[in-house]
Design an enzyme around this catalytic site. Structure first.
Site, mmCIF file in Angstrom:
data_model
loop_
_atom_site.group_PDB
_atom_site.id
_atom_site.type_symbol
_atom_site.label_atom_id
_atom_site.label_comp_id
_atom_site.label_asym_id
_atom_site.label_seq_id
_atom_site.Cartn_x
_atom_site.Cartn_y
_atom_site.Cartn_z
ATOM 1 N N CYS A 1 0.885 -1.140 0.231
ATOM 2 C CA CYS A 1 -0.028 0.101 0.055
ATOM 3 C C CYS A 1 1.024 1.164 -0.207
ATOM 4 O O CYS A 1 0.585 2.528 -0.805
ATOM 5 C CB CYS A 1 -0.971 0.095 1.074
ATOM 6 S SG CYS A 1 -1.762 -1.323 1.316
ATOM 7 N N ASP B 1 37.080 16.343 18.168
ATOM 8 C CA ASP B 1 37.658 17.715 18.243
ATOM 9 C C ASP B 1 37.808 17.863 19.676
ATOM 10 O O ASP B 1 37.138 17.550 20.692
ATOM 11 C CB ASP B 1 36.269 18.798 17.797
ATOM 12 C CG ASP B 1 36.562 19.985 18.250
ATOM 13 O OD1 ASP B 1 37.868 20.501 17.570
ATOM 14 O OD2 ASP B 1 36.000 20.769 18.997
#
Length: 758
Positions: free
Chosen positions: A29, A443
């Site tokens: 569907c 970082d």
């Protein structure tokens, strides 16, 4: 000759539309709706069966009415999703309707099954009018209870399409029609003998099959609907965090309660104990403790005071706050989180797109297989009853529903559980990347460290009182806006409280500052500044300064009367959670790299403190992306963790980007995973959750594909009772949803027992 100017028609701006689609019963569907929407000019659509949502990108002038009409022409209903409707929990109407139909089916199926099997196995027990008794028990089930299947199948037939409902409806109708023929025509059933006869159900009456298939499918859909609502509970829980009203503090001091939707940026509002912070803002007055667990996953209350940022959706535990709104409505952090979860749950992984394509062709293929099975049995000399039984079992067993649920249910649960832990998965790509990650680049500033300078040590000359040093240094630096100066003044104020004033203050850019404190000329700054002005720096003090700088710390000299009397050591402190987080990544079998623009000495010190062995230092902001690309060129699969604007290119270039949620909007926009909790341990948690979700998805797909591959041949060979086939079909979907719901029990931590191979 003047050339004729060319008129350029501006291209319409693409826009995103989200539709709530109702009436879908399987992945086929969803695929049908996608195709219908995709045929519209400039429209791209992704329809998720599990969530019932269609995410549509409209790049043309197509209006919403055309989108809704396309969905209706596909045989379904749709309506645009508004912010208000998106936040409303499922009403449960579908679940209640399924419950009523299932309850009637169960109550009638039990006596129908008993009598049907009895009359089939022992024809001598039949009494006058027995057929009408069975028909009376069966008709409400195959008629009213199974009505949704018949409607959907008929609707699809009118449009030349098919779905799971086509298989279910055909199976019910075929079983009912054959049973009516057998009961009222005087056809005698074959005798039942042995276990295999029970599995094959060689009998003339199949009313119990028709009722059983209806009952099992209804039961499967009911529990599936309930499980999907539970899977999406986190999204509704996030939406429920939003305050409904807010008490605004006017400029004249008066207070007024208004709807939170009327709150404007810049307005100040009051938050009392037990109330929810209405929106993102900055504390202008007051001191309090906030419960941030629902937003960030932090279990401990978070203290906040004037000048601190607060997030809408957190709850005030103690104290009072006056907050100035900085973001309202859809711009708030809470609204952004809700959108992240919605987008992730609407998206599709590559494996799910493959399953959807298979489902689209699966139903027609099953219909062909059922007809071929019946013809094959007849050509092989089997009875019409045997041919019908095998074909009916093929129709019933072949539900592709589990294929359509395999990925979206797992993704729904994973994103919901992640949201509760402060981990926001932007989409399926993050899940598909985590399994192959072998290197994590972190970082330094603001990620591994706290991102702000703090005083970590003070060394004074003999005979110089520490309190005097702190008082004069704090007073001088309090007049400066430099990050180092703010750290020194904050440290002095924390130890001493009030600070004296400063006169004749001068900021010496890049070197330090000078001024008059307590009638003494005070100088603070780098060693170069003292040398330039000819101030004395005692050898012992200078040796301490040099050692601290060798360790990567920032050293600030302080002096008066022409001589340095003290030195401060400042550093960007490592987050307390960083060593555990790095250890967790290592236990997951991942290599770690520290990436920073700081000098090598500082980077090495931080790396040693948290346990990272590989360091890349002294890189410019625009060079971070080159480092990520270089690692990928070496064959590594890289995850990047960052928080700043300069991290955004590297986050986007990595195979997997993880942004610290307290970072910039640019970094968050470039990442795949958003880590809201202010602890670095959320990084290994996020990777573990993503990997667990991917394992669940793969397990679901293996089950769904394997179930159909194993069951269809058994049904075609006549080795499967259609009643057993109906139960197995419902169980398959239930298994997939239940397996996905196990992700709700995912707990943070647990790296000590982590298996790096997983």
């Amino acid at each position: 000759m003047t050339p004729t100017p060319t008129r350029v028609t501006p291209r319409p701006q693409a826009r995103q539309v989200e539709l709530a689609v109702t009436g879908m019963t399987c992945a086929a569907c969803a695929t049908r709706v996608e195709r219908k929407l995709g045929k519209l000019d400039g429209v791209r659509a992704s329809v998720n069966y599990a969530t019932g949502r269609a995410s549509v990108e409209v790049a043309s002038a197509t209006d919403d009415a055309a989108l809704l009409d396309a969905v209706r022409r596909a045989g379904y209903q749709a309506e645009p999703v508004t912010p208000e409707s998106a936040e409303e929990p499922d009403s449960g109407d579908r679940s209640r309707d399924l419950w009523r139909r299932m309850l009637v089916s169960v109550l009638l199926f039990v006596p129908l099954c008993d009598l049907s099997l009895l009359f089939t196995a022992l024809p001598g027990t039949r009494f006058p009018g027995w057929q009408w008794v069975l028909a009376a028990l069966a008709l409400p089930v195959v008629g009213w209870a199974a009505l949704p299947f018949h409607r959907a199948a008929l609707s699809g037939a009118r449009r030349g399409s098919s779905s799971m409902d086509t298989l279910v409806s055909l199976g019910i109708c075929a079983a009912g029609a054959w049973s009516a023929y057998a009961m009222f025509s005087g056809h005698e059933p074959a005798e039942l003998t042995g276990f295999w006869a029970l599995l094959r159900a060689d009998g003339a009456i199949y009313l119990e099959v028709a009722a059983g298939v209806t009952t099992f499918v209804l039961a499967g859909r009911y529990f599936e609907a309930r499980a999907q609502r539970r899977a999406g509970h986190a999204l509704h829980a996030l939406a429920d965090l939003r305050a409904k009203t807010v008490t605004v503090v006017r400029d004249d001091g008066t207070r007024q309660e208004i709807p939170v939707d009327d709150l404007q940026v810049g307005q100040r509002f009051l938050v009392r104990p037990g109330e929810t912070v209405a929106t993102d803002g900055v504390v202008r007055d007051g001191r309090a403790e906030l419960d941030c667990a629902a937003m960030t996953g932090e279990s401990m209350p978070v203290g906040t005071a004037s000048g601190d940022d607060v997030i809408g959706g957190t709850v005030l535990l103690t104290g009072h706050l006056v907050v100035e709104a900085t973001r309202v409505g859809r711009d708030t952090r809470l609204a952004a989180m809700v959108r992240l979860v919605e987008e992730a749950q609407t998206g599709k992984a590559a494996v799910q797109r493959l399953a959807d394509r298979i489902s689209a062709y699966f139903v027609p293929a099953v219909l062909v297989l059922a007809v071929s099975t019946s013809v094959g049995w007849l050509l092989a000399g089997g009875t019409a009853e045997r041919a019908f039984t095998a074909a009916l079992a093929v129709l019933v067993i072949a539900c592709p529903c589990a294929l359509g649920l395999a990925t979206p249910t797992a993704l729904m649960v994973a994103t919901g559980r992640g949201a509760m832990l402060g981990i926001f998965i932007k989409g399926h790509q993050a899940l598909e990347s985590t399994r192959h990650i072998d290197t994590v680049v972190l970082d330094k500033t603001g990620t591994v460290t706290e991102g702000r300078m703090s005083v970590v040590a003070v060394e004074c000359l003999p005979g110089v009182e520490r309190a005097v040093v702190l008082r004069r240094a704090g007073a001088l630096e309090d007049a400066s806006e430099h990050a180092v100066a703010r750290a020194v003044s904050a440290f002095a104020r924390e130890e001493l409280g009030a600070l004296p004033g400063v006169a004749e203050f001068r900021n010496l850019t890049g070197l330090g500052a000078r001024g008059v404190v307590e009638d003494r000329e005070v100088l603070a700054g780098r060693a170069a500044l003292f040398g330039e002005l000819g101030w004395e720096v005692p050898g012992d003090l200078d040796a301490v300064r040099r050692e601290w700088e060798r360790q990567g710390r920032t050293a600030v000299l302080l002096g008066w009367d022409g001589r340095a009397v003290a030195v401060f050591a400042l550093a960007d402190l490592v987050r307390p959670s960083a060593p555990r987080a790095v250890a967790g990544l290592h236990r997951l079998g991942l290599r770690t790299v520290l990436l920073t623009g700081d000098n090598a000495a500082t980077a090495d010190a931080v790396a040693a403190a948290v346990g990272i062995g590989e360091v890349v230092a002294e890189v410019l902001p625009d060079e971070k992306v080159d480092v990520v690309r270089r690692l990928r060129a070496q064959g590594r699969v890289v995850a990047m963790v960052g928080d700043g604007v300069n991290d955004a290119p590297a986050l986007a270039a990595a195979d997997l980007g993880l942004a610290i949620g307290t970072g910039t909007d640019v970094a968050i926009g470039a990442a795949d995973l958003i880590l809201v909790r202010d602890e670095l341990t959320v990084v290994p948690d996020a990777i573990r959750l993503s990997r667990a979700a991917l394992r669940t998805i793969r397990g679901n797909l293996v089950w769904a594909f394997g179930y159909n591959l194993a069951a269809l041949p058994l049904a075609a060979l006549g080795l499967l009772n259609p009643l057993v086939a109906g139960g197995a079909m419902a169980l398959s979907s239930f298994f997939v949803v239940s397996n996905s719901l196990r992700l709700r029990r995912f707990a943070p931590g647990g790296w000590e027992n982590a298996d790096p191979s997983r």
